[in-house]
Write an enzyme that holds these catalytic residues in place. Sequence first.
Site, PDB file in Angstrom:
ATOM      1  N   LYS A  78      56.448  37.765  75.737  1.00 10.66           N
ATOM      2  CA  LYS A  78      55.865  37.990  74.408  1.00 10.66           C
ATOM      3  C   LYS A  78      55.150  39.340  74.406  1.00 10.66           C
ATOM      4  O   LYS A  78      54.533  39.720  75.415  1.00 10.66           O
ATOM      5  CB  LYS A  78      54.875  36.846  74.143  1.00 10.66           C
ATOM      6  N   SER A 153      53.379  31.073  67.176  1.00  9.04           N
ATOM      7  CA  SER A 153      53.533  32.512  67.101  1.00  9.04           C
ATOM      8  C   SER A 153      54.508  33.085  68.116  1.00  9.04           C
ATOM      9  O   SER A 153      54.972  34.201  67.948  1.00  9.04           O
ATOM     10  CB  SER A 153      52.174  33.186  67.277  1.00  9.04           C
ATOM     11  N   SER A 177      51.403  27.528  69.772  1.00  7.25           N
ATOM     12  CA  SER A 177      52.288  28.696  69.657  1.00  7.25           C
ATOM     13  C   SER A 177      53.389  28.801  70.694  1.00  7.25           C
ATOM     14  O   SER A 177      54.271  29.643  70.557  1.00  7.25           O
ATOM     15  CB  SER A 177      51.463  29.986  69.687  1.00  7.25           C
TER      16      SER A 177
END
Lengths: 485, 95
Positions: A78, A153, A177
């Site tokens: 990420k 997310s 997330s």
Amino acid sequence: MKFQDLTIQDMRQKLLAGDLSSVELTRACLERIKATDSTLNAFITVCEDESLAAAEQADQQIAAGNMGLLTGIPVAVKDIFNTLDVRTTCGSKILDNYVSPYDATAIAKLREQGAIIVGKLNMDEFAMGSSNENSAAGAVHNPWDTERVPGGSSGGSAAAVAAGQVVATLGTDTGGSVRQPASHCGVVGLKPTYGRVSRYGVVAFASSLDQVGPVAGNVEDCALMLNVVAGYDPADSTSVDCPVPDYLKNLNAGVTGKKIGLPKEYFIDGLDPEIKQAVDAAIETYRQLGAEIVEVSLPHTDYSVACYYLIAMAEASSNLARYDGVRFGKRQDPGEGLIGMYQQTRSAGFGDEVKRRIMLGTYALSSGYYDAYYLKAQKVRTLIRQDFLKVFEEVDLLLTPVAPTPAFKIGEMVDDPLQMYLSDIFTIPTNLAGTCAMSFPCGFSERGLPIGLQLIGQPFAEDEMLQAAYAFEQATDWNQRVPEV
Amino acid sequence: MKITEKDVKHVARLARLHLDAADLKVMTSQMDAMLGYVDKLNELDTDGVEPMAHAVPMSNAFRDDEVGASIGIERALQNAPESDESCFRVPKVIE
């Protein structure tokens, strides 16, 4: 066998046997990304040259007999992890030109085990969102239905694994997330216990809740990734100095005699019937596998969304004060002095969702409101944690849905932030309580959208949770299906 | 209404954000909805409940105050919008 069908264990065997080199594997990975990412938009940055150079080195390591857990294997992370000399945007315009001057501990651990980091994955700006629509790099598309969101997310982290762009990724989980996008994309995602994995070098959102977590195509690969990143780090004073088991070791221990609790507050009327059906079938599978299923109660569940958002927003407003155009990021200076520079930099650099959370958090912490909002939420948090500790005196694990519905359409919820927040109801309580939890596939909707199952484990009992997930995976074939991308 | 445009303007100033008139309107209504929702916490009696700052019962992780490795000035300044020798530069603060 196609690149996208290989697991980490397959790759390791092929590399060790000399059937495949890391350079070949990395090239295949980069090609797969090139072929699919114009559709998915899962990557913000692809590190082509760096990863091929690292792959050459990995091949030499393997030839010399130095095989780490991930030597020569391409993975991605990420875009919230500081990665030396690579752009780290956190999905924000304000960090558009930021190049990390150091590695986060999780990245250093990946490198120690020989992983090839092929790129940085798309995400909601500063990890704030449940759909990956709040990214300065644009929305990510769900590989199962490109008109739908991948969840958030860590949307890029889940979509990339689902589409076979990379075999495993790292995400972060503050209120779901990692787990919610894993559920929406039909992959395995794990949120470790708060304190299990170092957060040093991970851009902070809500410091009392954030945790680093792996995403992979199956439970075994997820356990291997956790082996790589787990452990105490003196550079993160919230990481906990307690022994880390080998999560691969007793994966096939089974669930015979385990007591699994179903919190009745999670099986509510608003639950999508297809989700309920899939979860009910999973409960039956566990019963057949020899687990004892009991109903339990987490009475403060209904207060967790309100409690979570107050705490997360308050902490975010404080953490995001550092983006002021002084030490990094894009400065906007209209010539109105220092305060004017701060205001213009932040107003131009942050997206709407981030601004909204900073505003609410600032309000909740402001003079005269602190006791009514932030302190009140912290007290309710204690009640929520006590619910979990009490239930864990009776049962070994909890079983719940991950999200109330399968992946929704891009744009469907953008005008109703509160509705979007409420969809995090099943994942948020574990972050507040600090326990571990994971999501893995347990079915598909009629439209062909993946449905995830959540197991919640006791603090620092990731091993027991992984064993139970592995038993389910062995007994079913949900993770064999792959999307056509 | 839980919150007025005047309050929102004040909070924006605290948060160092600039909101134009249209933004202010939307922000006020969205914050109002959210504050209305979180009010539900007041249904709970929390008298005598200890507040919880984070998820691990642990506080004050002390270590010896020793100089360790650091990234160095050049690295620290590499992302600076404006720098001067070994310092970050900001707009003039004192007239």
